[in-house]
Design an enzyme around this catalytic site. Structure first.
Site, PDB file in Angstrom:
ATOM      1  N   SER A 136       0.728  -0.836   0.333  1.00 16.37           N
ATOM      2  CA  SER A 136      -0.229  -0.188  -0.183  1.00 16.37           C
ATOM      3  C   SER A 136       1.037   1.134   0.120  1.00 16.37           C
ATOM      4  CB  SER A 136      -0.905  -0.175   1.376  1.00 16.37           C
ATOM      5  OG  SER A 136      -1.554   0.975   1.573  1.00 16.37           O
ATOM      6  N   LYS A 162      -1.149  -1.213  -4.359  1.00 11.12           N
ATOM      7  CA  LYS A 162      -2.506  -0.385  -3.847  1.00 11.12           C
ATOM      8  C   LYS A 162      -2.042   1.071  -3.918  1.00 11.12           C
ATOM      9  CE  LYS A 162      -4.950   0.210   0.412  1.00 11.12           C
ATOM     10  NZ  LYS A 162      -5.352  -0.543   1.578  1.00 11.12           N
ATOM     11  N   LYS A 164      -3.387   5.453  -2.429  1.00 12.44           N
ATOM     12  CA  LYS A 164      -3.532   6.170  -2.052  1.00 12.44           C
ATOM     13  C   LYS A 164      -4.444   7.282  -2.515  1.00 12.44           C
ATOM     14  CE  LYS A 164      -3.831   4.020   2.278  1.00 12.44           C
ATOM     15  NZ  LYS A 164      -5.087   3.393   2.695  1.00 12.44           N
ATOM     16  N   ASP A 189      -6.888   3.146  -3.264  1.00  9.32           N
ATOM     17  CA  ASP A 189      -8.064   3.454  -1.537  1.00  9.32           C
ATOM     18  C   ASP A 189      -8.203   4.879  -1.846  1.00  9.32           C
ATOM     19  OD1 ASP A 189      -9.207   2.944   0.940  1.00  9.32           O
ATOM     20  OD2 ASP A 189      -6.932   2.102   1.824  1.00  9.32           O
ATOM     21  N   GLU A 214     -11.428   1.561  -3.483  1.00 10.33           N
ATOM     22  CA  GLU A 214     -11.909   0.878  -2.000  1.00 10.33           C
ATOM     23  C   GLU A 214     -11.751   1.939  -1.710  1.00 10.33           C
ATOM     24  OE1 GLU A 214      -8.168  -0.480   0.282  1.00 10.33           O
ATOM     25  OE2 GLU A 214      -8.746  -0.814   2.201  1.00 10.33           O
ATOM     26  N   ASP A 239     -13.826  -1.289   3.339  1.00 10.62           N
ATOM     27  CA  ASP A 239     -13.310  -1.747   4.575  1.00 10.62           C
ATOM     28  C   ASP A 239     -13.472  -1.176   5.886  1.00 10.62           C
ATOM     29  OD1 ASP A 239     -11.364  -1.171   5.838  1.00 10.62           O
ATOM     30  OD2 ASP A 239     -10.102   0.280   4.989  1.00 10.62           O
ATOM     31  N   LYS A 263     -10.141  -7.293   8.675  1.00 10.16           N
ATOM     32  CA  LYS A 263      -9.246  -6.389   9.044  1.00 10.16           C
ATOM     33  C   LYS A 263      -9.653  -7.028   9.808  1.00 10.16           C
ATOM     34  CE  LYS A 263      -7.649  -2.377   7.228  1.00 10.16           C
ATOM     35  NZ  LYS A 263      -7.480  -0.852   6.926  1.00 10.16           N
ATOM     36  N   GLY A 291      -4.470  -4.332   6.228  1.00  8.73           N
ATOM     37  CA  GLY A 291      -3.199  -3.972   6.465  1.00  8.73           C
ATOM     38  C   GLY A 291      -3.571  -2.609   7.346  1.00  8.73           C
TER      39      GLY A 291
END
Ligand code: NPQ
Ligand code: MG
Length: 369
Positions: A136, A162, A164, A189, A214, A239, A263, A291
């Site tokens: 990420s 991934k 952000k 995400d 996400e 998430d 998670k 994570g």
């Protein structure tokens, strides 16, 4: 009578290898609470993934410390629990605080594994002995800088990335990374940074062959996620919204997403994580393991969880070196050449605590009783 169970809480502050920036802020160090649970001559360890600030979720190291000392530990000292389902029943009168509950549940699983000689993977019913993982990547100063950071991770062997994103730092970022890596499995995400209205700007993302988008909208907004999903071919993944089994069921019924990030901390523990996994498996909905920049303790739990069969996308579980120069476990997790990480196979979580590192990063400590 002398109590036979004893708990020690460690509030840790772990310096990160590099700052990590998301739509809710930038951090240079990760805080968490480690739980040491001694009983019957065995010690179990758990990690509560709440951070210092309530940016990702309302829980913080401060709220978790309060809930442990005032409610959770008194309840567990009274009952001397040895089973995860019993533990959750015993804590059911405490609303929310899923991360605090998950931390003690993890320590119990570790004790159970050590007592029975079984790794957590086997206790949970996991099959794989190594699991596919990705990395990420936080927000960077510019798309060019982001491409350089992604290049470095790809050269280390990460085969799923991934990114952000946040409003204004989305399309240009994805476009630049996609141009440089046309075939890289890629996902984004937003950590709830958009509204149904501002998310209209994300429409071009539908043409970049992303694995998923996400949590674009607020955590308590399943309904608008279902409206947004209808506007995208790319699967939405939830998430923050999935804080328990009921939220997962309702999200799928509403078609608010087509993929779920699990998670263990956010859903209140490994028991609920497995229940959500099973529910999604029955409905043929893929899940993957999220994570939270865990220490070696939480990372070991994530690897065991991700060994279950319906974890069909790579997890946000990177090598130790991606996060910390020094971890609090003796075990260091490394990336295999096929972008997998080995699942620990020793009893319980399968990790041992480096007491010297633990002391170094501890900023507050208390033992009960
Ligand atoms: C996510 N994790 O999937 C989270 C977000 C996250 C690896 O992207 C402190 C507290 C640090 C909460 C880092 C990843 C955090 C945090 C990341 C949450 O949304
Ligand atoms: Mg997320």
């Amino acid at each position: 009578m002398q109590p036979t169970h004893q708990f020690t809480l460690y509030h840790l502050r772990m310096p990160l290898q590099a700052p990590f920036e998301t739509s809710f802020g930038r951090i240079h160090a990760r805080e968490c609470i480690l739980i040491e649970w001694r009983a019957d001559g065995l010690t179990g360890w758990g990690e509560c993934v709440a951070d210092r600030d309530p940016g990702y979720a309302y829980e913080t190291t401060g709220t978790a410390w309060h809930i442990y000392t005032e409610f959770i530990l008194p309840a567990l000292l009274e009952a001397e629990i040895n089973d995860p389902a019993d533990l959750q029943r015993r804590l059911a009168h405490i609303k929310g605080h899923q991360m605090a509950k998950a931390g003690v549940e993890m320590a119990l699983w570790d004790r159970i594994g050590k007592a029975s000689g079984q790794p957590l993977r086997a206790l949970l019913g996991g099959e794989r002995t190594r699991v596919p993982v990705g990395v990420s990547v936080g927000l960077q100063a510019s798309p060019q800088e982001l491409v350089r950071v992604v290049e470095a991770y790809v050269s280390q062997g990460y085969r799923r990335v991934k990114l952000k994103i946040k409003p204004g730092r989305d399309i240009g970022e994805v476009e630049a990374v996609r141009a440089r890596f046309p075939d890289l499995p890629l996902q984004v995400d937003a950590n709830s940074a958009y509204t149904l209205e501002t998310a209209a700007a994300l429409r071009p993302l539908d043409d970049f062959n992303l694995l998923l988008i996400e949590q674009p909208l607020a955590e308590d907004d399943l309904w608008d996620h279902s409206r947004l999903q209808r506007q995208f071919r790319t699967p939405l993944c939830l998430d923050e919204s999935i804080t328990g089994v009921r939220q997962a069921r309702q999200a799928l019924e509403m078609q608010a997403c087509r993929v779920i990030n699990i998670k263990q901390g956010r859903v209140g523990g490994l028991l609920n994580a497995r229940r959500i996994h099973d529910l999604c498996q029955q409905q043929d909905v893929p899940v993957w393991c999220g994570g939270m920049l865990e220490t070696g303790v939480g990372r070991a739990a994530n690897l065991a969880l991700a060994s279950l069969p319906n974890f069909r996308l790579p997890g946000d579980i990177s090598a130790t070196a991606r996060y910390y120069a020094r971890d609090i476990t003796h075990e260091v997790f490394t990336l295999n050449p096929d972008s997998t990480i080995d699942v620990p196979d020793r009893p319980g979580l399968g990790v041992t605590i480096d007491r010297e590192a633990l002391e170094r990063f501890t900023i507050r400590k208390a033992t009960f009783p």
